[in-house]
Motif scaffolding. Structure first.
Motif, PDB file in Angstrom:
ATOM      1  N   SER A  20    -102.425 -26.542  24.567  1.00 55.84           N
ATOM      2  CA  SER A  20    -102.607 -27.180  25.874  1.00 55.84           C
ATOM      3  C   SER A  20    -102.891 -26.152  26.962  1.00 55.84           C
ATOM      4  CB  SER A  20    -101.375 -28.011  26.249  1.00 55.84           C
ATOM      5  OG  SER A  20    -101.210 -29.091  25.362  1.00 55.84           O
ATOM      6  N   ALA A  21    -102.390 -24.943  26.754  1.00 55.52           N
ATOM      7  CA  ALA A  21    -102.619 -23.872  27.720  1.00 55.52           C
ATOM      8  C   ALA A  21    -103.974 -23.189  27.503  1.00 55.52           C
ATOM      9  CB  ALA A  21    -101.495 -22.841  27.618  1.00 55.52           C
ATOM     10  N   GLY A  22    -104.684 -23.598  26.462  1.00 59.10           N
ATOM     11  CA  GLY A  22    -105.976 -22.972  26.166  1.00 59.10           C
ATOM     12  C   GLY A  22    -105.819 -21.526  25.731  1.00 59.10           C
ATOM     13  N   SER A  23    -104.673 -21.209  25.163  1.00 58.06           N
ATOM     14  CA  SER A  23    -104.359 -19.831  24.782  1.00 58.06           C
ATOM     15  C   SER A  23    -105.055 -19.430  23.482  1.00 58.06           C
ATOM     16  CB  SER A  23    -102.846 -19.697  24.614  1.00 58.06           C
ATOM     17  OG  SER A  23    -102.510 -18.434  24.072  1.00 58.06           O
ATOM     18  N   ASP A  24    -105.383 -18.155  23.373  1.00 55.84           N
ATOM     19  CA  ASP A  24    -105.970 -17.621  22.142  1.00 55.84           C
ATOM     20  C   ASP A  24    -104.947 -16.794  21.367  1.00 55.84           C
ATOM     21  OD1 ASP A  24    -105.748 -15.450  23.801  1.00 55.84           O
ATOM     22  OD2 ASP A  24    -107.741 -14.642  23.387  1.00 55.84           O
ATOM     23  N   LYS A  25    -103.663 -17.023  21.620  1.00 51.04           N
ATOM     24  CA  LYS A  25    -102.619 -16.253  20.949  1.00 51.04           C
ATOM     25  C   LYS A  25    -102.548 -16.545  19.455  1.00 51.04           C
ATOM     26  CE  LYS A  25     -99.528 -15.571  24.906  1.00 51.04           C
ATOM     27  NZ  LYS A  25     -98.170 -15.808  25.462  1.00 51.04           N
ATOM     28  N   ILE A  26    -103.023 -17.709  19.043  1.00 44.63           N
ATOM     29  CA  ILE A  26    -103.097 -18.057  17.620  1.00 44.63           C
ATOM     30  C   ILE A  26    -104.509 -18.545  17.325  1.00 44.63           C
ATOM     31  CG2 ILE A  26    -102.201 -19.522  15.777  1.00 44.63           C
ATOM     32  CD1 ILE A  26     -99.581 -19.747  17.298  1.00 44.63           C
ATOM     33  N   ASP A  27    -105.136 -17.964  16.307  1.00 40.70           N
ATOM     34  CA  ASP A  27    -106.494 -18.372  15.924  1.00 40.70           C
ATOM     35  C   ASP A  27    -106.474 -19.469  14.869  1.00 40.70           C
ATOM     36  OD1 ASP A  27    -108.215 -16.269  17.352  1.00 40.70           O
ATOM     37  OD2 ASP A  27    -106.797 -15.009  16.265  1.00 40.70           O
ATOM     38  N   VAL A  28    -105.594 -19.310  13.878  1.00 40.83           N
ATOM     39  CA  VAL A  28    -105.520 -20.258  12.763  1.00 40.83           C
ATOM     40  C   VAL A  28    -104.127 -20.883  12.733  1.00 40.83           C
ATOM     41  CG1 VAL A  28    -105.640 -20.541  10.259  1.00 40.83           C
ATOM     42  CG2 VAL A  28    -107.239 -18.995  11.417  1.00 40.83           C
ATOM     43  N   PHE A  29    -104.097 -22.202  12.744  1.00 42.40           N
ATOM     44  CA  PHE A  29    -102.834 -22.938  12.745  1.00 42.40           C
ATOM     45  C   PHE A  29    -102.591 -23.604  11.391  1.00 42.40           C
ATOM     46  CE2 PHE A  29    -103.915 -22.667  17.182  1.00 42.40           C
ATOM     47  CZ  PHE A  29    -102.705 -22.608  17.859  1.00 42.40           C
ATOM     48  N   GLN A  30    -101.377 -23.475  10.887  1.00 41.12           N
ATOM     49  CA  GLN A  30    -100.957 -24.263   9.734  1.00 41.12           C
ATOM     50  C   GLN A  30    -100.443 -25.587  10.278  1.00 41.12           C
ATOM     51  OE1 GLN A  30     -98.003 -22.475   7.121  1.00 41.12           O
ATOM     52  NE2 GLN A  30     -97.313 -24.486   6.438  1.00 41.12           N
ATOM     53  N   VAL A  31    -101.114 -26.687   9.942  1.00 42.05           N
ATOM     54  CA  VAL A  31    -100.771 -27.975  10.530  1.00 42.05           C
ATOM     55  C   VAL A  31    -100.311 -28.968   9.472  1.00 42.05           C
ATOM     56  CG1 VAL A  31    -102.296 -27.670  12.511  1.00 42.05           C
ATOM     57  CG2 VAL A  31    -103.190 -28.764  10.454  1.00 42.05           C
ATOM     58  N   ASP A  32     -99.315 -29.747   9.822  1.00 45.58           N
ATOM     59  CA  ASP A  32     -98.810 -30.801   8.952  1.00 45.58           C
ATOM     60  C   ASP A  32     -99.855 -31.909   8.827  1.00 45.58           C
ATOM     61  OD1 ASP A  32     -97.151 -33.522   8.643  1.00 45.58           O
ATOM     62  OD2 ASP A  32     -95.924 -31.893   7.864  1.00 45.58           O
ATOM     63  N   VAL A  33     -99.762 -32.663   7.742  1.00 44.56           N
ATOM     64  CA  VAL A  33    -100.738 -33.711   7.466  1.00 44.56           C
ATOM     65  C   VAL A  33    -100.811 -34.762   8.582  1.00 44.56           C
ATOM     66  CG1 VAL A  33     -99.145 -35.200   6.187  1.00 44.56           C
ATOM     67  CG2 VAL A  33    -101.575 -35.258   5.625  1.00 44.56           C
ATOM     68  N   VAL A  34     -99.755 -34.893   9.387  1.00 46.02           N
ATOM     69  CA  VAL A  34     -99.766 -35.914  10.442  1.00 46.02           C
ATOM     70  C   VAL A  34    -100.226 -35.376  11.792  1.00 46.02           C
ATOM     71  CG1 VAL A  34     -97.939 -37.252   9.338  1.00 46.02           C
ATOM     72  CG2 VAL A  34     -97.333 -35.526  11.044  1.00 46.02           C
ATOM     73  N   ASN A  58     -91.697 -47.439  -6.602  1.00 51.26           N
ATOM     74  CA  ASN A  58     -91.514 -46.003  -6.409  1.00 51.26           C
ATOM     75  C   ASN A  58     -92.308 -45.615  -5.164  1.00 51.26           C
ATOM     76  OD1 ASN A  58     -91.910 -46.233  -9.753  1.00 51.26           O
ATOM     77  ND2 ASN A  58     -90.078 -45.191  -9.031  1.00 51.26           N
ATOM     78  N   ALA A  59     -91.685 -44.926  -4.259  1.00 49.67           N
ATOM     79  CA  ALA A  59     -92.359 -44.576  -3.013  1.00 49.67           C
ATOM     80  C   ALA A  59     -92.104 -43.120  -2.668  1.00 49.67           C
ATOM     81  CB  ALA A  59     -91.884 -45.475  -1.874  1.00 49.67           C
ATOM     82  N   ALA A  60     -93.167 -42.362  -2.523  1.00 50.16           N
ATOM     83  CA  ALA A  60     -93.068 -40.961  -2.124  1.00 50.16           C
ATOM     84  C   ALA A  60     -93.919 -40.763  -0.875  1.00 50.16           C
ATOM     85  CB  ALA A  60     -93.567 -40.045  -3.243  1.00 50.16           C
ATOM     86  N   THR A  61     -93.332 -40.187   0.145  1.00 44.12           N
ATOM     87  CA  THR A  61     -94.073 -39.963   1.381  1.00 44.12           C
ATOM     88  C   THR A  61     -95.139 -38.898   1.176  1.00 44.12           C
ATOM     89  OG1 THR A  61     -92.197 -40.557   2.777  1.00 44.12           O
ATOM     90  CG2 THR A  61     -93.909 -39.230   3.795  1.00 44.12           C
ATOM     91  N   LEU A  62     -96.342 -39.199   1.647  1.00 44.93           N
ATOM     92  CA  LEU A  62     -97.442 -38.248   1.572  1.00 44.93           C
ATOM     93  C   LEU A  62     -97.187 -37.100   2.540  1.00 44.93           C
ATOM     94  CD1 LEU A  62    -100.316 -37.492   0.604  1.00 44.93           C
ATOM     95  CD2 LEU A  62    -101.185 -38.795   2.560  1.00 44.93           C
ATOM     96  N   GLY A  63     -97.242 -35.917   2.026  1.00 48.26           N
ATOM     97  CA  GLY A  63     -97.075 -34.731   2.861  1.00 48.26           C
ATOM     98  C   GLY A  63     -98.168 -33.738   2.550  1.00 48.26           C
ATOM     99  N   GLY A  64     -98.039 -32.587   3.117  1.00 44.44           N
ATOM    100  CA  GLY A  64     -99.039 -31.562   2.871  1.00 44.44           C
ATOM    101  C   GLY A  64     -99.345 -30.789   4.129  1.00 44.44           C
ATOM    102  N   GLU A  65    -100.058 -29.706   3.946  1.00 42.10           N
ATOM    103  CA  GLU A  65    -100.405 -28.837   5.062  1.00 42.10           C
ATOM    104  C   GLU A  65    -101.896 -28.532   5.029  1.00 42.10           C
ATOM    105  OE1 GLU A  65     -98.050 -27.387   7.382  1.00 42.10           O
ATOM    106  OE2 GLU A  65     -96.642 -28.824   6.502  1.00 42.10           O
ATOM    107  N   ALA A  66    -102.437 -28.261   6.188  1.00 46.81           N
ATOM    108  CA  ALA A  66    -103.846 -27.910   6.312  1.00 46.81           C
ATOM    109  C   ALA A  66    -103.960 -26.699   7.231  1.00 46.81           C
ATOM    110  CB  ALA A  66    -104.646 -29.085   6.871  1.00 46.81           C
ATOM    111  N   LEU A  67    -105.122 -26.090   7.262  1.00 47.24           N
ATOM    112  CA  LEU A  67    -105.369 -24.959   8.149  1.00 47.24           C
ATOM    113  C   LEU A  67    -106.468 -25.340   9.131  1.00 47.24           C
ATOM    114  CD1 LEU A  67    -105.274 -21.978   5.618  1.00 47.24           C
ATOM    115  CD2 LEU A  67    -103.453 -22.778   7.131  1.00 47.24           C
ATOM    116  N   ALA A  68    -106.236 -25.031  10.396  1.00 48.56           N
ATOM    117  CA  ALA A  68    -107.164 -25.395  11.457  1.00 48.56           C
ATOM    118  C   ALA A  68    -107.423 -24.191  12.350  1.00 48.56           C
ATOM    119  CB  ALA A  68    -106.594 -26.547  12.278  1.00 48.56           C
ATOM    120  N   VAL A  69    -108.555 -24.206  13.029  1.00 48.28           N
ATOM    121  CA  VAL A  69    -108.930 -23.117  13.927  1.00 48.28           C
ATOM    122  C   VAL A  69    -108.911 -23.613  15.368  1.00 48.28           C
ATOM    123  CG1 VAL A  69    -110.755 -21.507  14.600  1.00 48.28           C
ATOM    124  CG2 VAL A  69    -110.356 -21.995  12.175  1.00 48.28           C
TER     125      VAL A  69
END
Length: 423
Positions: A76-90, A296-307
């Motif tokens: 939100s601050a428009g910062s470049d302190k992180i280039d690549v983010f590990q993001v949750d599936v949601v 049987n119910a398993a919540t979908l999870g996972g991680e992705a990489l974003a720029v």
């Protein structure tokens, strides 16, 4: 000759200077849960060595909610302190407006990944994240203890409760007073939303907010699911489970002090580690049904990489993401860390299946897991999840009855949805 040598030396120096100038430092966020940090750093370092660039690892909070808050603040601050983010599936729907469109960099490789994950990571016409690994909730159990006490792998929650109690009591009588029947993630955070959604869905109680936007959480089956889970606390699960996240529950299980555990697939390779006291004593199964008419119910999870679109080295950051989500890297993570690939063909890879037998057997769990209501609730998903996990935590801690908590939650979510109109 002398002038030629000097000219050549000057040219080499200029070329070297240009190369140095072109080298960049890419800052990557990596979660410290389990082995995620180790594998993230390894893949990033390999890319850096290959390309001549530098990678700096930024380790955010392990708590998913705290990590999301940090990322929102940085972006939100428009910062470049992180280039690549590990993001949750949601998170793609929540952060997408701040993320770079990766389509120009994929060369069509996204077609090899699970279509559902690519769809999840698509925001409008932009592909804002590349799938890194898939996740779905699983039941881990001590196969040696079940065999010792004549128990079968449970297929319903009632069976799990009975089996956990029997083995727990017998082991305590035998001298292990630290033994518990079942550990899971009960802290008031996103992990509890995942657990509670599994309980509710397994009893046929819906998915909190349905695809059409209707709030469905106030129903008898959902109430029964939460009441069942609350009955575990202090009986087969320690009261401390109300403050457990993934690593706390894994710590108890891997120390040999729990019969059953709900966790993500990453726990398998750690349980099988050379220094693990439960090595070769663990089995993996689908999570139990709510009952004979449940599922049987398993919540979908996972991680992705974003720029980040605020990155000053967007093209290099995108190249790093494509390397880290490639088939070769995903295969290595699957074999050495039991991380589930997001590339369909890898589930047939004999080396992966040999290292993780459950991947081949439970592939359907990963491809047909229960999705959290991110599509229906849109940008307000975080508020939906926050209210759901807090209501659930009140029930688990005995501060509210299921009917009361779900009634208040229904009113709150209906108000939040503005009559079912989430977007």
């Amino acid at each position: 000759m002398k002038r030629t040598a000097l000219t050549l030396a000057a040219a080499c120096a200029a070329l070297f200077a240009t190369t140095v100038a072109q080298a960049a430092t890419i800052k990557v966020s990596c979660s410290g849960v389990g082995q995620e940090l180790e594998f993230c750093k390894g893949a990033a370092d390999a890319w850096a060595k290959k390309t001549g660039n530098e990678v700096q690892i930024v380790t955010p909070p392990n708590d998913a909610s705290e990590r999301l808050a940090l990322f929102q603040q940085v972006l939100s601050a428009g910062s470049d302190k992180i280039d690549v983010f590990q993001v949750d599936v949601v998170w793609p729907g929540l952060l997408g407006s701040h993320l770079l469109d990766l389509k120009p960099y994929t060369k069509g490789v996204e077609k090899e990944h699970f279509a559902s994950f690519i769809g999840n990571n698509t925001n409008g016409a932009k592909l804002v994240a590349m799938p890194w690994f898939a996740n779905a909730g699983l039941l881990f159990y001590r196969k040696d203890l079940l065999q010792k006490h004549g128990q079968k792998v449970p297929t319903t929650w009632d069976e799990l409760s009975a089996s956990a109690k029997k083995v727990q009591d017998a082991e305590r009588a035998g001298g292990n007073d630290k033994m518990w029947g079942y550990v899971w993630q009960g802290r008031a955070y996103e992990g509890l939303t995942c657990n509670a959604l599994e309980w509710v869905a397994s009893f046929g109680g819906g998915s909190i907010v349905e695809p059409d936007g209707k709030v469905s959480v106030k129903n008898p089956k959902a109430a029964k699911a939460l009441q069942t889970a609350a009955s575990w606390v202090g009986a087969i699960s320690p009261t401390a489970v109300l403050n457990y996240a993934e690593e706390e529950s894994r710590g108890v299980f891997q120390a040999g002090n729990a019969v059953f555990m709900r966790n993500w697939p990453y726990a398998w390779s750690l349980a099988q580690g050379q220094d693990s006291v439960i090595k070769d004593k663990v089995g993996v199964a689908v999570l139990p049904k709510g009952g004979a008419d449940g599922r049987n119910a398993a919540t979908l999870g996972g991680e992705a990489l974003a720029v980040s679109k605020y990155s000053k080295n967007a093209a290099l950051a995108a190249d790093l993401v494509m390397h880290m989500t490639s088939a070769a890297v995903q295969k290595d993570r699957a074999i050495r860390g039991s991380f589930n690939p997001t590339i369909t063909a890898l589930y047939k890879d004999p080396e992966i299946v040999k290292a993780n037998p459950f991947m081949g057997e439970l592939e359907g769990t990963f491809t047909s897991a229960v999705a959290r209501p991110t599509t229906a609730s849109g940008a307000r998903y975080n508020q939906v999840s926050n209210q759901f996990w807090n209501a659930t935590h009140e029930v688990l801690s005995g501060k509210a009855k299921p009917d009361e908590a779900l009634s208040r939650l229904d009113q709150s979510l209906t108000k939040l949805s503005k009559g079912g109109k989430w977007n």
